[in-house]
Design a protein around this motif. Structure first.
Motif, mmCIF file in Angstrom:
data_model
loop_
_atom_site.group_PDB
_atom_site.id
_atom_site.type_symbol
_atom_site.label_atom_id
_atom_site.label_comp_id
_atom_site.label_asym_id
_atom_site.label_seq_id
_atom_site.Cartn_x
_atom_site.Cartn_y
_atom_site.Cartn_z
ATOM 1 N N ASP A 176 115.559 -7.858 28.934
ATOM 2 C CA ASP A 176 116.045 -7.236 27.701
ATOM 3 C C ASP A 176 115.819 -5.724 27.636
ATOM 4 O OD1 ASP A 176 116.899 -9.704 26.649
ATOM 5 O OD2 ASP A 176 114.843 -10.172 26.044
ATOM 6 N N LEU A 177 115.499 -5.119 28.763
ATOM 7 C CA LEU A 177 115.246 -3.674 28.772
ATOM 8 C C LEU A 177 116.553 -2.934 29.027
ATOM 9 C CD1 LEU A 177 111.878 -3.552 30.764
ATOM 10 C CD2 LEU A 177 112.282 -3.949 28.329
ATOM 11 N N ASN A 178 117.375 -2.882 28.010
ATOM 12 C CA ASN A 178 118.727 -2.350 28.166
ATOM 13 C C ASN A 178 118.764 -0.847 28.391
ATOM 14 O OD1 ASN A 178 119.922 -4.914 27.757
ATOM 15 N ND2 ASN A 178 119.677 -4.680 25.543
ATOM 16 N N LYS A 179 117.677 -0.152 28.074
ATOM 17 C CA LYS A 179 117.644 1.295 28.242
ATOM 18 C C LYS A 179 116.903 1.726 29.506
ATOM 19 C CE LYS A 179 118.075 2.394 23.337
ATOM 20 N NZ LYS A 179 117.554 3.184 22.190
ATOM 21 N N LEU A 180 116.438 0.758 30.280
ATOM 22 C CA LEU A 180 115.662 1.079 31.480
ATOM 23 C C LEU A 180 116.496 1.884 32.471
ATOM 24 C CD1 LEU A 180 112.859 0.572 32.757
ATOM 25 C CD2 LEU A 180 113.876 -1.371 33.959
ATOM 26 N N GLN A 181 115.945 3.024 32.922
ATOM 27 C CA GLN A 181 116.635 3.904 33.863
ATOM 28 C C GLN A 181 115.899 4.028 35.191
ATOM 29 O OE1 GLN A 181 117.423 7.686 31.989
ATOM 30 N NE2 GLN A 181 118.269 6.755 30.155
ATOM 31 N N VAL A 182 114.566 3.939 35.162
ATOM 32 C CA VAL A 182 113.779 4.106 36.387
ATOM 33 C C VAL A 182 112.752 2.977 36.480
ATOM 34 C CG1 VAL A 182 112.188 5.586 37.673
ATOM 35 C CG2 VAL A 182 114.036 6.611 36.323
ATOM 36 N N LEU A 183 112.725 2.303 37.639
ATOM 37 C CA LEU A 183 111.726 1.276 37.927
ATOM 38 C C LEU A 183 111.182 1.520 39.322
ATOM 39 C CD1 LEU A 183 110.227 -1.356 37.283
ATOM 40 C CD2 LEU A 183 112.230 -2.609 38.132
ATOM 41 N N ASP A 184 109.898 1.864 39.407
ATOM 42 C CA ASP A 184 109.282 2.215 40.683
ATOM 43 C C ASP A 184 108.355 1.099 41.125
ATOM 44 O OD1 ASP A 184 108.057 3.354 42.882
ATOM 45 O OD2 ASP A 184 107.798 5.321 41.948
ATOM 46 N N LEU A 185 108.721 0.398 42.197
ATOM 47 C CA LEU A 185 107.929 -0.699 42.739
ATOM 48 C C LEU A 185 107.436 -0.399 44.157
ATOM 49 C CD1 LEU A 185 110.161 -3.665 41.540
ATOM 50 C CD2 LEU A 185 107.863 -3.143 40.715
ATOM 51 N N ARG A 186 107.408 0.852 44.531
ATOM 52 C CA ARG A 186 106.965 1.211 45.876
ATOM 53 C C ARG A 186 105.522 0.782 46.135
ATOM 54 N NH1 ARG A 186 106.750 7.058 46.115
ATOM 55 N NH2 ARG A 186 106.585 6.868 43.839
ATOM 56 N N GLU A 187 105.209 0.555 47.404
ATOM 57 C CA GLU A 187 103.841 0.326 47.856
ATOM 58 C C GLU A 187 103.166 -0.821 47.103
ATOM 59 O OE1 GLU A 187 101.533 4.016 48.370
ATOM 60 O OE2 GLU A 187 103.414 5.080 48.037
ATOM 61 N N ASN A 188 103.875 -1.951 47.069
ATOM 62 C CA ASN A 188 103.295 -3.166 46.538
ATOM 63 C C ASN A 188 103.232 -4.206 47.651
ATOM 64 O OD1 ASN A 188 102.623 -3.311 43.490
ATOM 65 N ND2 ASN A 188 104.454 -2.014 43.579
ATOM 66 N N ALA A 189 103.066 -5.465 47.279
ATOM 67 C CA ALA A 189 102.913 -6.519 48.295
ATOM 68 C C ALA A 189 104.036 -7.550 48.193
ATOM 69 C CB ALA A 189 101.553 -7.193 48.133
ATOM 70 N N LEU A 190 105.203 -7.114 47.716
ATOM 71 C CA LEU A 190 106.345 -8.009 47.633
ATOM 72 C C LEU A 190 106.753 -8.441 49.036
ATOM 73 C CD1 LEU A 190 108.365 -6.022 44.969
ATOM 74 C CD2 LEU A 190 107.169 -8.188 44.604
ATOM 75 N N THR A 191 106.884 -9.739 49.221
ATOM 76 C CA THR A 191 107.164 -10.266 50.562
ATOM 77 C C THR A 191 108.581 -10.798 50.712
ATOM 78 O OG1 THR A 191 106.259 -12.414 49.890
ATOM 79 C CG2 THR A 191 104.747 -10.857 50.952
ATOM 80 N N THR A 192 109.289 -10.966 49.610
ATOM 81 C CA THR A 192 110.669 -11.446 49.665
ATOM 82 C C THR A 192 111.561 -10.480 48.904
ATOM 83 O OG1 THR A 192 110.329 -12.807 47.693
ATOM 84 C CG2 THR A 192 109.969 -13.857 49.832
ATOM 85 N N PRO A 193 112.830 -10.386 49.277
ATOM 86 C CA PRO A 193 113.739 -9.491 48.555
ATOM 87 C C PRO A 193 113.790 -9.846 47.076
ATOM 88 C CG PRO A 193 114.721 -10.232 50.610
ATOM 89 C CD PRO A 193 113.481 -11.047 50.416
ATOM 90 N N LEU A 194 114.083 -8.847 46.271
ATOM 91 C CA LEU A 194 114.133 -9.063 44.830
ATOM 92 C C LEU A 194 115.230 -10.074 44.498
ATOM 93 C CD1 LEU A 194 113.860 -5.408 43.533
ATOM 94 C CD2 LEU A 194 112.050 -7.113 43.685
ATOM 95 N N PRO A 195 114.915 -11.073 43.663
ATOM 96 C CA PRO A 195 115.961 -12.006 43.217
ATOM 97 C C PRO A 195 116.926 -11.291 42.278
ATOM 98 C CG PRO A 195 113.934 -12.368 42.004
ATOM 99 C CD PRO A 195 113.618 -11.345 43.061
ATOM 100 N N GLN A 196 117.859 -12.023 41.749
ATOM 101 C CA GLN A 196 118.879 -11.406 40.908
ATOM 102 C C GLN A 196 118.338 -11.169 39.497
ATOM 103 O OE1 GLN A 196 122.218 -14.057 41.250
ATOM 104 N NE2 GLN A 196 123.044 -12.922 42.971
#
Length: 214
Positions: free
Chosen positions: A175-195
């Motif tokens: 519901d974050l309709n105004k979101l413009q920037v999301l920074d997820l660099r340098e984390n431990a995500l192991t699978t591509p982002l889902p939809q």
């Protein structure tokens, strides 16, 4: 060392060895810098007759480990809060209320809690109805839950880089309709982002998820 005024409304108390915020001076300032001291806590009062003029508060590089701002009724015009470089493990920003008039920090637009010891996203972000930017980089956050950013309708910028995030709920940012920037660099995500971003405005969103392990 003593605090000093830079002009009539800017209070500079950085590097003065303070162990507590001086409540005899802070209410008169619009900008107050208490960085690089030995402050261990910041207590808000609930009395509406004690309202402070503060718009910008810097508590960075102190010794704060736990903080609750749920009773901050005396900071009605605070716009920016800098808590970077403390030792915060627990941060509570608001509790469910029955009316907007009871919400703490109603004018807060920028919250920065970088370089702390958070393992979860601070509780109560959704109670900060004016919040536009939240910086949570360089903590120990491990996952993003469904309710972490719930009701944060004004959020434009979320910085989560350099955490330990392995997963997040697929509807966490729905519901974050105004979101413009999301920074997820340098984390431990192991699978591509889902939809999860199907609900976001791709024409505005700038997302960086590099330096993960997928």
């Amino acid at each position: 060392s003593e605090c000093w005024w830079e002009g009539e409304l800017l209070l500079n108390c950085s590097f003065t060895g303070l162990s507590a915020v001086p409540e005899d001076k802070a209410p008169m300032a619009t900008t107050a810098d208490f960085s690089h001291n030995h402050i261990t806590t910041f207590l808000c009062t609930s009395g509406r007759d004690e309202e402070w003029m503060l718009k910008h508060l810097n508590l960075s590089d102190n010794l704060i480990s736990q903080l609750s701002l749920t009773t901050c009724r005396n900071l009605p015009v605070l716009e920016t809060l800098n808590l970077n470089g403390n030792a915060i493990q627990s941060l509570t920003l608001g509790a469910p209320t029955h009316g907007n008039g009871d919400r703490p920090l109603p004018a807060l637009k920028v919250l920065s809690v970088e370089r702390n010891n958070l393992k979860t996203v601070p509780r109560g972000l959704g109670q900060l109805q004016s919040l536009q930017t939240v910086c949570l980089s360089s903590n120990a956050i491990r996952q993003i839950d469904l309710t972490d950013f719930q009701n944060c309708s004004q959020l434009k910028d979320i910085d989560l880089h350099n955490n330990k995030i392995t997963k997040f709920h697929p509807d966490a940012f729905r519901d974050l309709n105004k979101l413009q920037v999301l920074d997820l660099r340098e984390n431990a995500l192991t699978t591509p982002l889902p939809q999860i971003f199907i609900f976001l405005n791709f024409f505005q969103l700038e997302m960086d998820s590099s330096d993960n392990t997928w």
